[in-house]
Design an enzyme around this catalytic site. Structure first.
Site, PDB file in Angstrom:
ATOM      1  N   TRP A  99       0.829  -1.207   0.000  1.00 46.40           N
ATOM      2  CA  TRP A  99       0.000   0.000   0.000  1.00 46.40           C
ATOM      3  C   TRP A  99       0.864   1.258   0.000  1.00 46.40           C
ATOM      4  CZ3 TRP A  99      -4.093  -1.733  -1.849  1.00 46.40           C
ATOM      5  CH2 TRP A  99      -4.592  -2.978  -1.470  1.00 46.40           C
ATOM      6  N   ASP A 166      -1.744   6.843   6.526  1.00 42.20           N
ATOM      7  CA  ASP A 166      -2.741   5.873   6.101  1.00 42.20           C
ATOM      8  C   ASP A 166      -2.958   4.926   7.273  1.00 42.20           C
ATOM      9  OD1 ASP A 166      -4.244   3.813   5.083  1.00 42.20           O
ATOM     10  OD2 ASP A 166      -2.927   3.356   3.396  1.00 42.20           O
ATOM     11  N   LYS A 190     -12.019  -2.040   7.493  1.00 39.36           N
ATOM     12  CA  LYS A 190     -11.144  -2.928   8.269  1.00 39.36           C
ATOM     13  C   LYS A 190     -11.353  -2.803   9.776  1.00 39.36           C
ATOM     14  CE  LYS A 190      -7.384  -3.565   4.985  1.00 39.36           C
ATOM     15  NZ  LYS A 190      -7.522  -2.755   3.793  1.00 39.36           N
TER      16      LYS A 190
END
Length: 355
Positions: A99, A166, A190
């Site tokens: 990511w 993030d 999540k």
């Protein structure tokens, strides 16, 4: 048989959150209309957004001067929005996995990108240390938890520039010093809500400095000015997030979430380290509390598929590891119970006894 949801995302939600959201989908606030069919401008929905924003600010102790936004597109869109809005000349990125690499790729479209450090040579099994952050960058971007590889940074870095974080897979699992960040973003699927909404916490006075025209929908200021209502927001996922935020507060806040995260992870890592069949894949000091990755020891490699089948038969859902790592991954987000981890540990012990 009871199922235990260890999926990495979309992932487990508290049962009461699912039930309360389901009730509102059938009949929102006694209106006779479904939450799924009301207007985002309905008078009964604005209080949902207002309460969710207030709870985020309360739970994370967000300072004055920050806005909380509910956007679409997931973290993947934020990879683009962040440099669009904040990159003036140069940005720094800490490369800790898939990511982070995707975020860097997007940032390179807008200016110079400096990779301050990387753990790619070890398949991202640790968080790089001992590196120096440049002082002439507009921001440093970090991915605080790496769902694929199972590494995590549970404390804010002490660097001479502003941070972008993030926090898609560990937001609300620990206290955060929000004041160190210009922007925090998190895909909600999540640790906060169902898929379909992204939470962004952005410092207001950091906006408006980028030397470029920004398309309306990609400009954070657009959404700050309109309170996330510039276009139709994802109504049901926002409501689901509200129910989760209420649950977190009722449970005792992020401090309690942090304590439970350590309790679950300590239990599972202890079994991984004890059990002769398994081994962890990550440097011990960087082990994630959210995504716990492990594989079979080399001499028992042929037992990988049998263990997966055995655990699945015992009600363990979603423990197959990402293809980049292999083996197994148990995602232990806020809603995962200690009972669920105990059930997985029992599976590992019973399977060891059989082999």
């Amino acid at each position: 048989m009871k199922k235990y949801n260890f999926n990495a995302g979309p992932s487990i939600l508290p049962r009461e959150v699912i039930e309360n959201t389901a009730k509102q989908i059938l009949d929102f606030n006694g209106s006779g209309l479904s939450l799924a069919e009301i207007s985002h401008r309905a008078k009964d929905f604005q209080p949902v957004v207002d309460e969710a924003v207030a709870l985020i600010k309360e739970l994370l102790d967000v300072p004055e001067g920050y806005s909380v936004l509910f956007l679409g597109g997931g973290a993947s869109l934020e990879f683009c929005m962040v440099p669009y809005n904040f990159l003036i000349k140069k940005a720094a990125y800490l490369n800790t996995g898939t990511w982070a690499k995707k975020a860097m790729k997007e940032a390179k479209l807008f200016g110079e990108v400096v990779e301050v450090a990387s753990s790619a040579e070890a398949n991202f099994t640790y968080i790089p240390k001992g590196w120096t952050c440049p002082t002439d960058v507009d921001y440093l971007h970090v991915t605080t938890n790496n769902t694929i590889y199972g590494t995590e940074m549970r404390k804010e870095l002490d660097v001479p520039v502003r941070l972008i974080g993030d926090m898609s897979s560990d937001i609300f699992s620990r206290p955060v010093d929000v004041a160190k960040y210009d922007c925090i973003y998190a895909g909600a699927q999540k640790n906060l809500s169902m898929a379909g909404v992204t939470v962004v916490i952005v410092k207001n006075d950091a906006l408006g400095k980028a030397p470029r025209e920004i398309p309306t929908m990609l400009n954070y200021q657009t959404h700050v000015d309109k309170g996330s209502m510039f276009n139709t927001p994802p109504v049901v996922p926002i409501y689901c997030a509200l129910e989760t935020l209420r649950w977190i507060k009722k449970m005792g806040g992020v401090e309690v979430m942090d304590k439970l995260a350590h309790e679950r992870a300590d239990m599972l890592y202890a079994e991984i380290d004890r059990n002769k069949l398994f081994r962890g894949t990550v440097a011990e000091e960087d082990r994630s509390l959210m995504n716990i990755c492990f594989v079979m020891n080399d001499e028992y490699a042929e037992l990988e598929k049998p263990f997966f089948e055995y655990a699945t038969a015992q009600g363990m859902v979603g423990i197959k590891g990402h293809r980049s790592v292999g083996g197994f991954r148990a995602s232990c987000y806020n809603a995962m119970t200690v009972e669920g981890v105990q059930a997985l540990v029992k599976c590992m012990k019973d399977f060891e006894a059989q082999h």
